[in-house]
Design a protein around this motif. Structure first.
Motif: not given
Length: 241
Positions: A35-44
């Motif tokens: 759910a959090v990564l769905a908002e990410a726009d770059h590698p985490q």
């Protein structure tokens, strides 16, 4: 992950102490991370603090980001190595996590905080390693779970809570879990806020310790996090102090 006088270190290195709460918890962590990564726009950069046997860390790694498992138990790390993970031995007491300030996008802290002596310093350390805007995903048993309310009314020690590291007394169950700190929803959110986090939302989750006949009720009461078995918090380090 705070060793104190060494008693906790010996406890968690005991091969008889469980390293994981099961596959259900690992899948739950995966859903939270997704759910959090769905908002990410770059590698985490994701760090699983208190990774235990690495079951959840392994699932999260499949999402394709940089994932690091951290634990100070060598027993846990030896087990986690079977999953071919990137692992670090470290704790939350001095000298702290072997990670640079602001170097992490997401910290997973699943059912660890209840095992700590110094919760303040531990959460300060998580705040330090998170970048501004980074997320903390924390889960912990709920002291005010629906059945604990009933047990206390009957004079029975709440489930999940401990009075001894050597045996179970006054409550159902037989496994010593090493729980030193127990939180209600209100206490946990106030505590995280005081440590510099913004609590974005709190959810509830069921527990594997609930007998099968009561699990439908346990799942239903997840809609009321204050009475759920497990508290799930998504918190954020603010972009600015």
């Amino acid at each position: 992950m705070t060793t104190g006088d060494g008693t906790l270190q010996r406890f968690y290195e005991d091969p008889g102490v469980p390293l994981s709460s099961g596959a259900g918890r690992a899948r739950r962590q995966l859903r939270m991370v997704e759910a959090v990564l769905a908002e990410a726009d770059h590698p985490q950069v994701i760090v699983d603090v208190g990774c235990g046997d690495g079951a959840a860390t392994r699932l999260v790694r499949r999402l394709g980001h940089t994932v690091v498992g951290v634990d100070w138990s060598m027993t846990a790390l030896r087990t986690a190595r079977r999953h071919d993970l990137l692992l670090i031995r470290g704790g939350l007491d001095a000298p702290g996590l072997p990670l640079a300030d602001g170097s992490v996008d997401l910290v997973i802290f699943s059912e660890v905080i209840e095992h700590l002596v110094d919760t303040d310093s531990a959460v300060d350390e998580l705040h330090r390693v998170l970048r501004p805007g980074g997320r903390l995903l924390l889960s912990t048993p709920n002291l005010a779970a629906w059945y604990n309310r009933g047990l206390l009314a009957l004079g029975v020690q709440p489930i999940f809570s401990e009075v001894s590291m050597r045996g179970v007394y006054g409550r159902p169950g037989h496994q010593v879990a090493g729980h030193l700190r127990m939180f209600t929803k209100r206490a946990l959110t106030e505590f995280l806020t005081a440590r510099g986090f913004v609590c974005e939302h709190v959810d509830g989750a069921p527990s594997h310790v609930v007998p099968g006949v009561l699990r439908p009720l346990d799942r239903l009461l997840c809609r009321w996090p204050s009475a759920a078995s497990i508290l799930l918090v998504q918190a954020r380090r603010p972009d600015r102090p």
